[in-house]
Design a protein around this motif. Structure first.
Motif, PDB file in Angstrom:
ATOM      1  N   UNK A 263       0.815  -1.213   0.000  1.00  0.00           N
ATOM      2  CA  UNK A 263       0.000   0.000   0.000  1.00  0.00           C
ATOM      3  C   UNK A 263       0.851   1.266   0.000  1.00  0.00           C
ATOM      4  N   UNK A 264       2.187   1.107   0.114  1.00  0.00           N
ATOM      5  CA  UNK A 264       3.087   2.257   0.092  1.00  0.00           C
ATOM      6  C   UNK A 264       3.716   2.540   1.441  1.00  0.00           C
ATOM      7  N   UNK A 265       4.773   3.345   1.426  1.00  0.00           N
ATOM      8  CA  UNK A 265       5.540   3.602   2.641  1.00  0.00           C
ATOM      9  C   UNK A 265       4.759   4.442   3.649  1.00  0.00           C
ATOM     10  N   UNK A 400      -6.642 -11.445   5.200  1.00  0.00           N
ATOM     11  CA  UNK A 400      -5.829 -10.272   4.863  1.00  0.00           C
ATOM     12  C   UNK A 400      -5.718 -10.115   3.353  1.00  0.00           C
ATOM     13  N   UNK A 401      -5.467 -11.220   2.665  1.00  0.00           N
ATOM     14  CA  UNK A 401      -5.398 -11.183   1.196  1.00  0.00           C
ATOM     15  C   UNK A 401      -6.732 -10.729   0.615  1.00  0.00           C
ATOM     16  N   UNK A 406      -8.175  -8.260  -2.796  1.00  0.00           N
ATOM     17  CA  UNK A 406      -9.374  -8.524  -3.589  1.00  0.00           C
ATOM     18  C   UNK A 406     -10.403  -7.407  -3.414  1.00  0.00           C
ATOM     19  N   UNK A 407     -10.748  -7.087  -2.154  1.00  0.00           N
ATOM     20  CA  UNK A 407     -11.753  -6.048  -1.900  1.00  0.00           C
ATOM     21  C   UNK A 407     -11.176  -4.636  -1.946  1.00  0.00           C
ATOM     22  N   UNK A 408      -9.832  -4.545  -1.899  1.00  0.00           N
ATOM     23  CA  UNK A 408      -9.145  -3.246  -1.981  1.00  0.00           C
ATOM     24  C   UNK A 408      -9.594  -2.296  -0.876  1.00  0.00           C
ATOM     25  N   UNK A 410      -7.667  -1.465   1.651  1.00  0.00           N
ATOM     26  CA  UNK A 410      -6.501  -0.777   2.186  1.00  0.00           C
ATOM     27  C   UNK A 410      -6.145  -1.185   3.609  1.00  0.00           C
ATOM     28  N   UNK A 411      -5.625  -0.217   4.363  1.00  0.00           N
ATOM     29  CA  UNK A 411      -5.177  -0.489   5.731  1.00  0.00           C
ATOM     30  C   UNK A 411      -6.317  -0.938   6.636  1.00  0.00           C
ATOM     31  N   UNK A 412      -7.501  -0.356   6.424  1.00  0.00           N
ATOM     32  CA  UNK A 412      -8.655  -0.745   7.242  1.00  0.00           C
ATOM     33  C   UNK A 412      -8.970  -2.220   7.034  1.00  0.00           C
ATOM     34  N   UNK A 413      -8.880  -2.681   5.801  1.00  0.00           N
ATOM     35  CA  UNK A 413      -9.119  -4.093   5.520  1.00  0.00           C
ATOM     36  C   UNK A 413      -8.123  -4.988   6.221  1.00  0.00           C
ATOM     37  N   UNK A 414      -6.857  -4.563   6.238  1.00  0.00           N
ATOM     38  CA  UNK A 414      -5.834  -5.358   6.913  1.00  0.00           C
ATOM     39  C   UNK A 414      -6.137  -5.491   8.403  1.00  0.00           C
ATOM     40  N   UNK A 415      -6.568  -4.391   9.002  1.00  0.00           N
ATOM     41  CA  UNK A 415      -6.841  -4.431  10.440  1.00  0.00           C
ATOM     42  C   UNK A 415      -8.135  -5.172  10.769  1.00  0.00           C
TER      43      UNK A 415
END
Length: 448
Positions: A263-265, A400-401, A406-408, A410-415
């Motif tokens: 997702x970038x630095x 997480x994947x 898949x759903x894009x 971002x960070x909220x999805x990861x958490x």
């Protein structure tokens, strides 16, 4: 009155552990804030290095965890001769592990950092820092065995004092060596690495001094016990199971970090800030989980299964109260807390949002730690290994994947994936604890 007395006893053990873990957490937080002025790439380097070191620690942390619960049982049964025998065998194993970790840092730091998939800039900036972190961990894994012994005999105060001294030194050296204060050289991020290495080395030296000094009178710590190689087999087996339990979680967190790196630095930096803040929630979770191991293990050693189970329950209740209070504070002051780490709006706004999402969900991480601590106390390490392994690799990683790629989301999805995992794991361990018949539990013994 009995309940209040029980809670008082729990707090007497838990609060020193809480302060010890708080000091460690605060050290990581202050160090991250200190190096934050070097830019978000450096924040990302520290964050990625933290995850890598968490994996290294997790692989071998079972040595300290097994000593903790085995010694607690021996202490309760008044069989400290066997407890010392187990302690020395664990130390022998941990020294060998420390050498392996140091060699890995010397030979493969750059390659390990490359595997994270970070940018060339991140890898170039962080290679030397990560190597120093490996060297520091080689000392830290041995110190963790001593802390396991200290807590096993109920001496959480000594563990606290050692942790505070070492971590205050780390913070001071990070400030001095990163920016060249107090006449020290200006080494940048490499200076932060040296600060952690020196702090860990000093911590190990203090542990040795305490163990062979004041503790000798009570536990005969300088008296070498005749080795029983069946005990070495027991320690290796239990360490392996507890290590795999932690490692499966840390590997999944490593994969989690790799997804976040895509997702970038800036997102990586915000993620690291949020993890650093949420580590204050891990703090009481670890502290009360460690207390559950001590109390349950000692009661099992004394042949009091009903009191053992009750001790685990009371510890979980108190720990949950702490987490509710902490979560409320994080929910209200998420933005000013995140601003302490970075003045970049992109970083602190995203980090604050992640903190608010996590504020009360971290209670389930508490359930996991509290009841896992109780299960360690009775030696139910196989279930802990299996539940952690299955849910980490077959729930957390796929979610997480799915949420990030898949759903894009971002960070909220990861958490959201992270806390879906922690909810499932916390509930699984809690159910196991209450479905266990403590009357059938016996002290862990070595067999041929």
């Amino acid at each position: 009155m009995k309940l209040l007395k029980s809670w008082y006893g729990i707090l007497i053990l838990a609060l020193p552990s809480l302060f010890a873990f708080a000091t460690q957490t605060l050290t990581g937080t202050v160090n991250l804030i200190l190096v934050g002025d070097l830019g978000f790439v450096v924040i990302a380097v520290v964050g990625v290095s933290n995850i890598i070191m968490y994996n290294v620690f997790a692989i071998f942390s079972g040595i300290g965890h097994s000593v903790n619960y085995l010694v607690a049982q021996n202490f309760g049964a008044k069989e400290m001769g066997k407890g010392m025998q187990r302690m020395y065998l664990a130390l022998l194993v941990s020294v060998g592990v420390g050498v392996v970790i140091a060699l890995a840092g010397w030979l493969a730091s750059g390659a390990v950092l490359n595997l994270t998939g970070g940018s060339d800039n991140l890898v170039e900036t962080g290679g030397g820092y990560l190597e120093l972190r490996f060297y520091a961990m080689s000392f830290g894994i041995i110190s963790f065995v001593f802390h396991g012994f200290f807590r096993g005999v109920g001496d959480t105060r000594t563990s606290m004092i050692v942790s505070i001294v070492a971590n205050v030194l780390m913070v001071a050296l990070t400030y001095g060596l990163t920016y060249g204060h107090w006449g020290l050289p200006d080494l940048g991020i490499i200076g932060a690495g040296y600060a952690l290495l020196i702090g860990e080395a000093v911590q190990l030296a203090i542990c040795l001094a305490v163990f062979w000094g004041p503790m000798h009178k009570r536990y005969q710590t300088r008296k070498l016990q005749k080795p029983d190689w069946r005990e070495l087999k027991l320690i290796s087996r239990e360490s392996g199971k507890l290590g795999l339990q932690e490692f499966s979680m840390s590997v999944s967190m490593y994969i989690f970090t790799i997804f976040v790196l895509t997702l970038g630095e800036m997102a990586t930096a915000a993620n690291e800030v949020a993890l650093s803040v949420m580590s204050f929630g891990f703090m009481p979770a670890f502290a009360f989980g460690s207390t559950a191991t001590i109390l349950v293990g000692q009661e099992i050693g004394q042949g009091r299964p009903r009191l053992a189970k009750m001790a685990g329950t009371n510890t979980a209740i108190l720990g949950t109260i702490f987490l509710i209070c902490l979560g409320t504070a994080e929910l209200i002051w998420a933005v000013p807390i995140a601003k302490l780490y970075s003045d970049d709006p992109g970083v602190y706004e995203l980090a604050a949002h992640l903190i608010q999402v996590s504020a009360y969900l971290q209670i389930f991480d508490g359930f996991y730690n509290f009841y896992a601590g109780g299960l360690r106390g009775i030696g139910d390490t196989t279930f802990l290994m299996r539940s952690s392994f299955v849910l980490s690799l077959f729930l957390f990683v796929p979610l997480t994947y799915l949420f990030v790629t898949v759903f894009d989301w971002g960070s909220i999805g990861a958490w959201l994936a992270l806390y879906s995992f922690l909810v499932a794991l916390g509930l699984a361990v809690m159910i196991r604890y209450y479905r266990t018949d403590f009357n059938e539990v016996r002290m862990k013994e070595a067999h041929g």
